[in-house]
Design a protein around this motif. Structure first.
Motif, short mmCIF file in Angstrom:
data_model
loop_
_atom_site.label_atom_id
_atom_site.label_comp_id
_atom_site.label_asym_id
_atom_site.label_seq_id
_atom_site.Cartn_x
_atom_site.Cartn_y
_atom_site.Cartn_z
N HIS A 1 -2.44 -1.42 3.60
CA HIS A 1 -2.79 -0.04 3.92
C HIS A 1 -3.79 0.45 2.88
N VAL A 2 -5.04 0.68 3.31
CA VAL A 2 -6.12 1.09 2.42
C VAL A 2 -6.54 2.52 2.78
N VAL A 3 -6.65 3.36 1.79
CA VAL A 3 -7.04 4.75 2.01
C VAL A 3 -8.49 4.95 1.57
N THR A 4 -9.33 5.38 2.51
CA THR A 4 -10.75 5.61 2.21
C THR A 4 -11.14 7.02 2.64
N ARG A 5 -12.32 7.41 2.22
CA ARG A 5 -12.84 8.72 2.61
C ARG A 5 -14.08 8.52 3.44
N LYS A 6 -14.04 9.04 4.65
CA LYS A 6 -15.19 8.93 5.54
C LYS A 6 -16.35 9.75 4.97
N GLY A 7 -17.54 9.16 4.96
CA GLY A 7 -18.71 9.83 4.40
C GLY A 7 -18.85 9.70 2.90
N LYS A 8 -18.03 8.86 2.27
CA LYS A 8 -18.00 8.71 0.81
C LYS A 8 -19.40 8.49 0.24
N GLY A 9 -19.76 9.31 -0.75
CA GLY A 9 -21.03 9.13 -1.44
C GLY A 9 -22.17 9.96 -0.92
N GLY B 1 0.81 -1.21 0.00
CA GLY B 1 0.00 0.00 0.00
C GLY B 1 0.84 1.26 0.00
N PRO B 2 0.15 2.39 0.16
CA PRO B 2 -1.30 2.51 0.31
C PRO B 2 -2.03 2.34 -1.03
N ILE B 3 -3.24 1.79 -0.98
CA ILE B 3 -4.05 1.61 -2.19
C ILE B 3 -5.40 2.30 -1.99
N ASP B 4 -6.09 2.55 -3.07
CA ASP B 4 -7.37 3.25 -3.06
C ASP B 4 -8.46 2.33 -2.51
#
Length: 625
Positions: A273-281, A246-249
């Protein structure tokens, strides 16, 4: 129900979908989350951020045979939907309905209960070792995020797991967000790793090109190893013994599936290692993930609007008291373990930034940090949920109480917490704090008394806990004074005959409803430790029946303290101890739960009259010789 989602009753059905269908499923799943959580309330932005990751995990791994341990467990709503609970999502966090966290008795897909953070890696390692010992091929996966990697327990587990030869996978769901804004050196470190995305992508391309030319690949690998130290160095996770990826999408479901399929075949400890966005969508949650971390019911088109209630909460009372005391005394230091908003410390953090410390999800450190401050003459106030103080019990005893340091513990969420259920209920703090030498325990009955007793705690030269419930109380006017109430002083609030009800905390107002028909004396005890022995003796000598009332566990609680004191005085009386029985409470509406547990006025009166029927009650009072 949506076209793809309605076909999925279990992960086995999910695995029958084509890879090309997964992105469409993610859209439907996210819409389903918005639809259900807006009606029930609950953890929202964290769940929107884990949709693709949840799909990919269940698509690649053979759940429930393979174990998924989610940490913190409030990010598992998509997991619940995909594991046969979609039609029950309307009951989420409602009494008799689905829990807001993983729960082993709720589903075979909930491998481990994780409502408190930072436990997943330890549990996953235990499961991996068990698989190894039994010759099983099942996998163990810990998904850790929402700030949970700031806790020391996670690093203890990483240290142990990295030294093992077990096939355990740790996935860091890095959404750059905990319940409060992220803090600490680790967050900065992860940000630095993120800056290496271009390097990671370039590395993948180079490997594909050079693998057909072994000598060139070996040379490139050597150069890469040297260059890596200049660009981002070996990660801390590799130093601990993990193979790091990672990090990966974390929102590229195709990439997640491909990566997980490779890692699932690898041997030994793996770290993704994963990268996310809180509240996505959901745009409003993406912009303001803190507000949408655990919102009440809301209209999806309008979002969360201001609370309709004008009642002052206990949390607000604490926050205002802390600011007022800090303005008066420069020694005040405010400490929170990653619960700035929940503990009412936003204003304090803004007005007194140099005296505000968010230590991350690290309750043990928070308590010993406060002890160090107290050693140097400062006045630390630790704002912590009752249920979270349990995680720092050794520090409470060894580092604070044993050294008799003047630390104030503001225990929010004492008693029932409602929808969050047994993992967050503050039932045990009276029992586990009052047995500690040097410790005092205050139980305010209402908002104004909460402010007064916080001042009382602050005035002491020893550790004190002040426990108060979630939400609003009786609605009394809160005075602006910082004048403390005397330590260990109770108050008789109603005179009666024969029967006396001794109240510890907000249940005082339920007792007053009962007192009129029963002609009972009511005492606001205020302190579970020290007890007001003078008033207790007077009441015991003038009443033949005593009831103790508390929103904590009966075993070892304030009622037990009364029995101990009466025995020491040589006074024998009929005593009914009322509180929570020897069982964990359920999740649901707090008012309905209190009724179920017999701690509303009607339940209290029924218990009293069942034990002492009116026809059998004599007005003759026994006196202690």
């Amino acid at each position: 129900m949506d076209a793809l989602l309605e076909r999925i009753q279990s992960p086995a059905h999910l695995r029958q979908l084509s890879p090309a269908s997964l992105q469409g499923l993610a859209v439907e799943l996210r819409e389903r989350l918005i639809e259900t959580v807006s009606k029930t309330g609950g953890h929202f932005s964290s769940n929107l951020g884990t949709v693709e990751l949840t799909i990919a995990l269940h698509y690649v791994f053979n759940t429930p045979e393979d174990r998924l341990i989610w940490d913190v467990g409030h990010q598992t709503y998509a997991h619940k939907i995909l594991t046969g609970r979609n039609l029950r999502m309307g009951s989420l966090r409602q009494q008799g309905g689905l829990s807001g966290f993983p729960r082993r008795e709720e589903s075979i897909y909930d491998a481990f209960g994780t409502a408190h953070s930072s436990t997943s890696i330890s549990a996953a390692l235990g499961m991996a070792v068990a698989a190894q010992l039994t010759g099983s091929q099942r996998k163990a996966v810990a998904i850790i995020g929402d700030g949970a990697l700031t806790a020391g327990m996670a690093y203890e587990a990483l240290n142990n797991a990295g030294a093992s030869n077990c096939d355990v996978l740790v996935i860091l769901n890095d959404n750059d967000m905990s319940i409060s804004p992220p803090v600490g050196a680790l967050n900065q470190y992860l940000a630095e790793l993120m800056s290496g995305r271009f390097y990671a992508q370039a590395k993948k391309i180079g490997e594909r090109v050079l693998r057909n030319a072994p000598p060139l690949f070996a040379l490139a690998r050597h150069i890469e190893q040297q260059t890596q130290t200049l660009i981002q160095s070996n990660t801390i996770f590799e130093k601990l013994g993990f193979t790091y990826t990672g990090p990966i999408d974390g929102h590229d479901v195709d990439g997640l599936v491909a990566t997980l399929e490779k890692i699932s075949k690898a041997k030994g400890p793996q770290f993704l290692h994963v990268v996310t966005r809180k509240g996505k969508g959901y745009e409003k949650a993406e912009i303001d993930p803190v507000t949408y971390h655990g919102p009440p019911k809301f209209n999806p088109s309008l979002g969360v609007v201001g609370a309709a209630s004008s009642k002052v909460t206990f949390t607000h009372v604490f926050g205002q008291w802390l600011c007022d005391m800090a303005a008066k005394d420069p020694r005040v230091i405010g400490i929170t373990p990653a619960m700035r908003e929940g503990s009412g410390m936003v204003e304090f953090s803004q007005r007194f930034p140099n005296r505000y410390h968010d230590v991350g999800i690290a309750e043990q450190h928070a308590v010993t940090f406060a002890a160090g401050l107290a050693c140097e003459g400062l006045k630390p106030v630790v704002a912590i949920y009752s249920t979270f103080l349990q995680r720092a019990y050794d520090q409470l005893i060894h580092d604070v109480a044993l050294q008799n340091l003047p630390v104030v513990f503001a225990l929010d969420r004492a008693g029932l917490v409602g929808a969050d259920g047994p993992t967050h209920a503050g039932m045990f703090d009276i029992a586990f704090t009052r047995c500690i030498p040097n410790m005092s325990v205050a139980c305010p009955a209402d908002e104004n008394e909460c402010r007064q007793l916080l001042s009382s705690a602050y005035a002491q030269d020893h550790p004190v806990t002040v426990r108060y419930p979630r939400g609003a109380g009786a609605g009394v006017v809160v005075e602006k004074s910082l004048t403390p109430l005397p330590l260990g002083q109770a108050k008789i609030v109603r005179e009666g005959e024969g029967l006396a009800i001794l109240c510890f905390g907000p249940l005082l107002y339920e007792a007053l409803k009962v007192a009129e028909p029963l002609n009972a004396t009511v005492v606001n005890m205020r302190w579970a430790k020290p007890l007001d022995l003078k008033i207790l003796q007077e009441i015991a000598q003038s009443h033949d029946r005593l009831v103790t009332l508390e929103d904590g566990t009966r075993m070892g609680g304030a009622g037990s303290a009364v029995l101990e004191a009466l025995q020491d005085m040589g006074i024998s009386r009929q005593v009914l101890i009322m509180g929570f029985e020897d069982q964990f409470t359920e999740h649901g509406d707090p008012g309905l739960l209190m009724q179920q547990y017999g701690l509303t006025a009607s339940g209290i009166q029924q218990r009293i009259e069942a034990l002492w029927p009116v026809a059998q009650v004599t007005s003759a009072l026994r006196r202690v010789v």
